[in-house]
Structure formats: C-alpha cells, structure tokens
Design a protein around this motif. Structure first.
Motif, short mmCIF file in Angstrom:
data_model
loop_
_atom_site.label_atom_id
_atom_site.label_comp_id
_atom_site.label_asym_id
_atom_site.label_seq_id
_atom_site.Cartn_x
_atom_site.Cartn_y
_atom_site.Cartn_z
N PRO A 43 0.84 -1.20 0.00
CA PRO A 43 0.00 0.00 0.00
C PRO A 43 0.87 1.25 0.00
N PRO A 44 0.36 2.33 -0.58
CA PRO A 44 1.16 3.56 -0.64
C PRO A 44 1.33 4.18 0.75
N THR A 45 2.46 4.85 0.94
CA THR A 45 2.67 5.63 2.15
C THR A 45 2.39 7.08 1.80
N VAL A 46 1.59 7.72 2.62
CA VAL A 46 1.09 9.06 2.30
C VAL A 46 1.33 10.00 3.46
N LEU A 47 1.77 11.21 3.13
CA LEU A 47 1.84 12.31 4.10
C LEU A 47 0.67 13.23 3.79
N LEU A 48 -0.23 13.38 4.74
CA LEU A 48 -1.40 14.22 4.57
C LEU A 48 -1.19 15.48 5.41
N VAL A 49 -1.32 16.65 4.78
CA VAL A 49 -0.97 17.92 5.42
C VAL A 49 -2.20 18.83 5.49
N GLY A 50 -2.46 19.36 6.67
CA GLY A 50 -3.53 20.34 6.81
C GLY A 50 -4.20 20.25 8.16
N PRO A 51 -5.06 21.20 8.45
CA PRO A 51 -5.71 21.22 9.76
C PRO A 51 -6.60 20.00 10.01
N ASP A 52 -7.11 19.36 8.96
CA ASP A 52 -7.95 18.18 9.11
C ASP A 52 -7.18 16.88 8.91
N ALA A 53 -5.87 16.97 8.73
CA ALA A 53 -5.06 15.79 8.38
C ALA A 53 -5.16 14.68 9.41
N GLU A 54 -5.07 15.03 10.67
CA GLU A 54 -5.10 13.99 11.71
C GLU A 54 -6.44 13.25 11.71
N GLN A 55 -7.50 13.99 11.60
CA GLN A 55 -8.84 13.39 11.58
C GLN A 55 -8.99 12.50 10.34
N TRP A 56 -8.58 12.98 9.18
CA TRP A 56 -8.71 12.20 7.94
C TRP A 56 -7.81 10.97 7.98
N ALA A 57 -6.60 11.12 8.50
CA ALA A 57 -5.67 9.99 8.56
C ALA A 57 -6.22 8.89 9.46
N ALA A 58 -6.86 9.27 10.55
CA ALA A 58 -7.42 8.28 11.48
C ALA A 58 -8.53 7.48 10.81
N ARG A 59 -9.23 8.07 9.88
CA ARG A 59 -10.33 7.40 9.18
C ARG A 59 -9.85 6.56 8.00
N ALA A 60 -8.67 6.85 7.50
CA ALA A 60 -8.17 6.17 6.30
C ALA A 60 -7.73 4.76 6.62
N ASP A 61 -7.95 3.86 5.69
CA ASP A 61 -7.52 2.48 5.84
C ASP A 61 -6.24 2.29 5.04
N ALA A 62 -5.20 3.03 5.43
CA ALA A 62 -3.92 2.98 4.72
C ALA A 62 -2.84 3.57 5.62
N ASP A 63 -1.61 3.53 5.14
CA ASP A 63 -0.47 4.08 5.87
C ASP A 63 -0.40 5.58 5.61
N VAL A 64 -1.15 6.36 6.40
CA VAL A 64 -1.23 7.81 6.23
C VAL A 64 -0.65 8.48 7.47
#
Length: 179
Positions: free
Chosen positions: A3-24
């Motif tokens: 699976p891809p490794t992703v860096l998610l940046v922004g004020p909602d990043a932590e919330q979105w990363a917690a919901r994602a089913d991947a290495d975010v």
C-alpha cells in the motif's frame, strides 16, 4: 504491490488519517510536513486545499525524490487517491520487479533515507562549528595553522555533503524504478 505511504498535510489531516484504511501520516501544518519529508520517504504528499504546495514540491525536488505532491479538498478526495494508488497500472509494466525485489528496493530506499538523515545532523554541527572557528579565528587573529585546520574541516564537511547529494540521487533512481 505494498500500500502507498502518504503524508497528509492540513488542519484536518489527523482526523482524515485516522479514518483512512492505509499508511497515512498526518502533519497539521507545512512546517511539520517539511520535517517529515526531509527524513521520511512517502509515495505521495497530499496537502489540504488552501495551503500552498510549491514549497513542498521544491523540497521534494531538492531531495531528489519522485514523490507526488498534490492538493486534496476533502476526505473523499483522500479516499479516491488511495483507491487509485492501490490499482495496478493499466496493462502492467514491462520489466516490473517481482514482489520480493520490489520490497527489497523499498527497504533499501527507506534505509538510505534514514541513514542520510541521521548522518546529516552531525554533519551540520561539524560544518557550523568549522565556520564558527574560521570566523573566530579571523576576528581574534589566530595562528594560520589553526585557521588552516578549520578550513580543512570545512572542506571535508562540504565533500561529505556532496556525497549525500549522490545518495539522494541514488534514492531518486530507486523511486523511479518503483513507480
């Protein structure tokens, strides 16, 4: 394909990363994202709309990475990107590595990044202290032999920095092989 490794940046990043089913990995702002990107290899960096991406693209290029850097407007965009990243390329690709070879390249790339980052920190201290020694030597009129020693240390640090650039170029070649 891992699976891809992703860096998610922004004020909602932590919330979105917690919901994602991947290495975010979540970074709340651009400063945190730059710190992550300098020390960790990601397959993609997605920046929440409203934050500039040009600086992260410049850092990616300076590090010699092949990481995709783009914008996302919502959690649904993140899910869509993750779904597309997990799909095999249309028609496959001739010469693609076997799963074991691919994993070995991923591990090699990641280890190169870790080692380069770990070595760069003490190198920065050495180069900075050599520069400080030169400036103090000039200001205090130190013996020319002492000044020459600081110049040799500074040159060695520069040479080592050039070698790190070669490591970054090799890492970028591995990234291109993996894409």
């Amino acid at each position: 394909m891992p699976p891809p490794t992703v860096l998610l940046v922004g004020p909602d990043a932590e919330q979105w990363a917690a919901r994602a089913d991947a290495d975010v990995t979540a970074a709340p702002d651009l400063d945190a994202a730059r710190a992550y990107l300098a020390g960790t290899v990601f397959d993609a960096v997605w920046v929440q709309d409203g934050l500039p991406v040009a600086g992260l693209r410049a850092l990616r290029d300076a590090l010699g990475l092949a990481t995709t850097v783009g914008a996302v407007a919502s959690y649904d965009d993140v899910v869509g990107h993750l779904a597309r990243a997990g799909e095999p390329a249309a028609g496959g690709r001739a010469g693609r590595s076997t799963s074991d070879e691919r994993q070995a390249l991923v591990e090699l790339r990641d280890e190169m990044s870790r080692v380069a980052h770990a070595l760069n920190n003490p190198l920065s201290v050495i180069a900075g202290n050599a520069q400080l020694g030169l400036e103090l030597g000039n200001a205090l009129g130190l013996d020319p032999d002492v000044q020459a020693t600081f110049e040799e240390i500074q040159q060695a640090a520069t040479d080592l920095g050039d070698l790190f650039s070669e490591v970054a170029a090799l890492r970028a070649r591995i990234d291109r092989l993996l894409s």
